[in-house]
Design an enzyme around this catalytic site. Structure first.
Site, PDB file in Angstrom:
ATOM      1  N   CYS A  54      50.995  36.844  32.751  1.00 12.15           N
ATOM      2  CA  CYS A  54      51.428  37.265  34.092  1.00 12.15           C
ATOM      3  C   CYS A  54      52.952  37.308  34.231  1.00 12.15           C
ATOM      4  O   CYS A  54      53.468  37.905  35.175  1.00 12.15           O
ATOM      5  CB  CYS A  54      50.827  36.346  35.141  1.00 12.15           C
ATOM      6  SG  CYS A  54      49.057  36.163  34.937  1.00 12.15           S
ATOM      7  N   HIS A 110      54.579  36.491  41.562  1.00 18.71           N
ATOM      8  CA  HIS A 110      53.309  36.892  40.945  1.00 18.71           C
ATOM      9  C   HIS A 110      52.184  36.533  41.919  1.00 18.71           C
ATOM     10  O   HIS A 110      52.137  35.416  42.445  1.00 18.71           O
ATOM     11  CB  HIS A 110      53.153  36.160  39.609  1.00 18.71           C
ATOM     12  CG  HIS A 110      51.781  36.252  39.056  1.00 18.71           C
ATOM     13  ND1 HIS A 110      51.099  37.442  38.970  1.00 18.71           N
ATOM     14  CD2 HIS A 110      50.938  35.304  38.558  1.00 18.71           C
ATOM     15  CE1 HIS A 110      49.910  37.225  38.457  1.00 18.71           C
ATOM     16  NE2 HIS A 110      49.784  35.930  38.199  1.00 18.71           N
ATOM     17  N   ASN A 164      44.740  38.976  41.490  1.00 21.73           N
ATOM     18  CA  ASN A 164      45.704  38.686  40.432  1.00 21.73           C
ATOM     19  C   ASN A 164      45.569  39.762  39.351  1.00 21.73           C
ATOM     20  O   ASN A 164      44.561  39.810  38.653  1.00 21.73           O
ATOM     21  CB  ASN A 164      45.407  37.291  39.885  1.00 21.73           C
ATOM     22  CG  ASN A 164      46.331  36.888  38.752  1.00 21.73           C
ATOM     23  OD1 ASN A 164      47.019  37.724  38.170  1.00 21.73           O
ATOM     24  ND2 ASN A 164      46.336  35.609  38.439  1.00 21.73           N
TER      25      ASN A 164
HETATM   26  C1  LIG Z   1      40.343  28.549  40.573  1.00 25.83           C
HETATM   27  C2  LIG Z   1      40.661  27.812  41.873  1.00 25.83           C
HETATM   28  C3  LIG Z   1      40.593  28.772  43.039  1.00 25.83           C
HETATM   29  C4  LIG Z   1      39.609  26.739  42.086  1.00 25.83           C
HETATM   30  O1  LIG Z   1      39.921  26.020  43.280  1.00 25.83           O
HETATM   31  P1  LIG Z   1      39.930  24.428  43.291  1.00 25.83           P
HETATM   32  O2  LIG Z   1      40.283  24.018  44.651  1.00 25.83           O
HETATM   33  O3  LIG Z   1      40.805  23.984  42.156  1.00 25.83           O
HETATM   34  O4  LIG Z   1      38.430  24.124  43.030  1.00 25.83           O
HETATM   35  P2  LIG Z   1      37.740  23.262  41.859  1.00 25.83           P
HETATM   36  O5  LIG Z   1      37.793  24.024  40.557  1.00 25.83           O
HETATM   37  O6  LIG Z   1      38.292  21.875  41.872  1.00 25.83           O
HETATM   38  O7  LIG Z   1      36.272  23.244  42.381  1.00 25.83           O
HETATM   39  C5  LIG Z   1      35.886  22.625  43.590  1.00 25.83           C
HETATM   40  C6  LIG Z   1      34.425  22.857  43.812  1.00 25.83           C
HETATM   41  O8  LIG Z   1      34.195  24.241  44.139  1.00 25.83           O
HETATM   42  C7  LIG Z   1      33.268  24.803  43.233  1.00 25.83           C
HETATM   43  N1  LIG Z   1      33.632  26.196  42.994  1.00 25.83           N
HETATM   44  C8  LIG Z   1      34.423  26.699  42.021  1.00 25.83           C
HETATM   45  N2  LIG Z   1      34.533  28.022  42.148  1.00 25.83           N
HETATM   46  C9  LIG Z   1      33.779  28.368  43.218  1.00 25.83           C
HETATM   47  C10 LIG Z   1      33.505  29.592  43.855  1.00 25.83           C
HETATM   48  N3  LIG Z   1      33.998  30.768  43.408  1.00 25.83           N
HETATM   49  N4  LIG Z   1      32.725  29.588  44.954  1.00 25.83           N
HETATM   50  C11 LIG Z   1      32.218  28.445  45.439  1.00 25.83           C
HETATM   51  N5  LIG Z   1      32.443  27.236  44.869  1.00 25.83           N
HETATM   52  C12 LIG Z   1      33.225  27.208  43.773  1.00 25.83           C
HETATM   53  C13 LIG Z   1      33.364  23.963  41.989  1.00 25.83           C
HETATM   54  O9  LIG Z   1      32.188  24.052  41.230  1.00 25.83           O
HETATM   55  C14 LIG Z   1      33.579  22.592  42.574  1.00 25.83           C
HETATM   56  O10 LIG Z   1      32.345  22.090  43.005  1.00 25.83           O
HETATM   57  P3  LIG Z   1      31.998  20.522  42.829  1.00 25.83           P
HETATM   58  O11 LIG Z   1      33.036  19.811  43.670  1.00 25.83           O
HETATM   59  O12 LIG Z   1      30.621  20.451  43.338  1.00 25.83           O
HETATM   60  O13 LIG Z   1      32.158  20.252  41.366  1.00 25.83           O
HETATM   61  C15 LIG Z   1      42.047  27.128  41.828  1.00 25.83           C
HETATM   62  O14 LIG Z   1      42.047  26.059  40.910  1.00 25.83           O
HETATM   63  C16 LIG Z   1      43.134  28.063  41.447  1.00 25.83           C
HETATM   64  O15 LIG Z   1      43.390  29.048  42.127  1.00 25.83           O
HETATM   65  N6  LIG Z   1      43.876  27.763  40.364  1.00 25.83           N
HETATM   66  C17 LIG Z   1      44.958  28.600  39.898  1.00 25.83           C
HETATM   67  C18 LIG Z   1      44.374  29.728  39.153  1.00 25.83           C
HETATM   68  C19 LIG Z   1      45.334  30.821  38.888  1.00 25.83           C
HETATM   69  O16 LIG Z   1      46.066  31.245  39.755  1.00 25.83           O
HETATM   70  N7  LIG Z   1      45.311  31.321  37.652  1.00 25.83           N
HETATM   71  C20 LIG Z   1      46.077  32.402  37.208  1.00 25.83           C
HETATM   72  C21 LIG Z   1      47.501  32.016  37.073  1.00 25.83           C
HETATM   73  S1  LIG Z   1      48.392  33.316  36.385  1.00 25.83           S
END
Ligand SMILES: CC(C)(COP(=O)(O)OP(=O)(O)OC[C@H]1O[C@@H](n2cnc3c(N)ncnc32)[C@H](O)[C@@H]1OP(=O)(O)O)[C@@H](O)C(=O)NCCC(=O)NCCS
Length: 323
Positions: free
Chosen positions: A112, A250, A280
Site C-alpha cells: 500500500c 492511504h 482499501n
Molecule cells: C480487520 C479489522 C477490521 C478487524 O477488526 P477488530 O476490531 O480488530 O476485530 P477482531 O479481529 O479483534 O475481531 C473481533 C470479533 O469480530 C469478529 N469478526 C471479524 N471480522 C468480522 C466481520 N467481518 N463481521 C463480523 N464479525 C467479525 C471476530 O471473529 C471477533 O469475534 P470474537 O470476539 O467472537 O472472536 C481490523 O483489525 C482492521 O481494520 N485492521 C487493520 C487492517 C488493515 O487496514 N489492513 C490493511 C493495511 S494496508
C-alpha cells in the site's frame, strides 16, 4: 537537482459496485459491523479486467490532463502487489497498450506504500537520467488475491487504479519524502507466491496465494506509521503542519485515520477520505483519492499536501508536495 511536479492525475475504477450487503451473502458479517469497524460501505470489484487494463485506463486520463503524448514518455513505474503475471511487468504491459515505446519500465512491490515510494523513485531517476517526464501508476485487482471466505479480510479491499504524470518543472513540486520499512513484521500481512515443489526441493514450500492478515497488529502499526510519516516529512523543512492544507492518507480504515489524527492533534477534516465508497485499494488508494480531490476542484496551485501510506512489508512512507 531540478524540480519534479505532478502535471496530471487520473484514476479508473471498475464499474461493479459490491456493497456490504452483497459481502454478507458470502461470509457471516453485516453492513453495520463493517461500517463501524472500518468505515467501508462499498467497493468496486473487477469482473475480469486485469491490473494492466485498469492501470492503462488511469494512465490515459493522467496523460491527457498533463498534456503529455505517451510516445514521449521516458519512464513508467507501476506500484502493484497484484500484477497480471510475474513477467512481463505491469509497467511493460501498460507501455505496450499506450505505445509508449521510448519509456524504461518496471514494477515495484511495496504494497500500500507503493505509490508514495514510486513518486520518489521517479523523481530520483528523472534527475539522474535527465528524464523530462514519468508516469507513476498504482493499480490493483486485489479481488483475485482475496480469500472470499475470510471475513477478517474480504470486507476491506477493492480494485482500482490511479496514475500521475510527473514533469521536470521550474516550480516547486515534490518537496521531500520519508520512506521506511519494518521487514521483521512482514508476517502480519502476506500474499504467497509460487510454491517450491521441484525435482530438487528437499521439501515442498507451499504458500497461500491470498491475503492473510493479523488485523490487530496492522492496525497498531498503521497508526504509528501515519504519525511518524507526517511528522518526519515536515521535519527540517520550514513548513509547519498548519500550512499543510490536506493530508491524503492511504485509505485502509476510518478507525486508523481517526486514531492517527488524534495522536497528531490534528482535526479529522485535514484528512481527505473516500474509503467508504472505494475500500482499501492498496497502491492505488492514494492516487485514486488525489484524483477525486482534483475532480472536485479541491487542489489549488500552491497548496501544500502530505501523502502518507503504510502496508505490507511492512512498509510506510510519506511525501510533502506543493500542488
Ligand atoms: C480487520 C479489522 C477490521 C478487524 O477488526 P477488530 O476490531 O480488530 O476485530 P477482531 O479481529 O479483534 O475481531 C473481533 C470479533 O469480530 C469478529 N469478526 C471479524 N471480522 C468480522 C466481520 N467481518 N463481521 C463480523 N464479525 C467479525 C471476530 O471473529 C471477533 O469475534 P470474537 O470476539 O467472537 O472472536 C481490523 O483489525 C482492521 O481494520 N485492521 C487493520 C487492517 C488493515 O487496514 N489492513 C490493511 C493495511 S494496508
Amino acid at each position: 537537482m531540478s524540480n519534479v511536479k505532478i502535471a496530471g492525475i487520473g484514476a479508473y475504477l471498475p464499474s461493479l459496485v459490491v456493497t456490504n450487503d452483497r459481502i454478507s451473502e458470502l461470509v457471516e458479517t453485516n453492513d453495520e459491523w463493517i461500517v463501524q469497524r472500518t468505515g467501508v460501505s462499498e467497493r468496486r470489484i473487477s469482473e475480469g479486467e486485469n491490473t494492466s487494463d485498469i492501470a492503462t485506463k488511469a494512465a490515459e486520463i493522467a496523460l491527457e490532463r498533463a498534456g503529455v503524448d505517451a510516445k514521449d514518455l521516458e519512464l513508467i513505474i507501476v506500484a502493484t502487489i497484484s500484477p497480471d503475471m510475474f513477467i512481463p511487468s505491469v509497467a511493460c504491459l501498460v507501455q505496450s497498450n499506450l505505445d509508449a515505446d521510448k519509456a524504461a519500465c518496471f514494477d515495484i512491490s511495496v504494497a500500500c506504500s507503493g505509490f508514495v515510494y514510486a513518486l520518489e523513485i521517479a523523481k530520483g531517476l528523472m534527475n539522474s537520467m535527465n528524464y523530462k517526464n514519468a508516469l507513476v501508476v498504482g493499480a490493483e485487482v486485489l479481488s483475485k488475491v482475496t480469500d472470499w471466505t475470510d471475513r477478517g479480510t474480504c470486507i476491506l479491499f477493492g480494485d482500482g487504479g490511479g496514475a500521475a504524470v510527473l514533469k521536470q518543472s521550474d516550480e516547486v513540486g515534490l518537496i521531500k519524502s520519508y520512506l521506511r520499512s519494518d521487514g521483521k513484521k512482514g508476517d502480519a500481512l502476506t500474499i504467497g507466491a509460487a510454491d517450491i515443489d521441484t525435482p530438487f526441493s528437499k521439501e515442498k514450500v507451499l504458500k497461500d496465494r491470498v491475503i492473510k492478515m493479523n488485523g490487530r497488529e496492522v492496525l497498531r502499526f498503521a497508526v504509528s506509521a501515519i504519525f511518524d510519516g507526517v511528522n518526519e516529512v515536515v521535519k527540517n523543512t520550514n513548513i509547519s503542519l498548519d500550512e499543510v492544507k490536506y493530508i491524503v492518507p492511504h485509505q485502509a480504515n476510518y478507525r486508523i485515520i481517526k486514531s492517527a489524527a488524534e495522536k497528531l492533534k490534528l482535526g479529522e477534516d485535514k484528512f481527505y477520505l473516500n474509503l467508504d465508497k472505494v475500500g482499501n485499494t492498496s497502491s492505488a488508494s492514494v492516487p485514486i483519492v488525489l484524483n477525486e480531490m482534483y475532480e472536485k476542484g479541491l487542489l489549488k496551485k500552491g497548496d501544500k499536501i502530505i501523502l502518507v501510506a503504510f502496508g505490507g512489508g511492512l512498509t510506510y512512507g510519506s511525501t510533502l508536495l506543493e500542488w
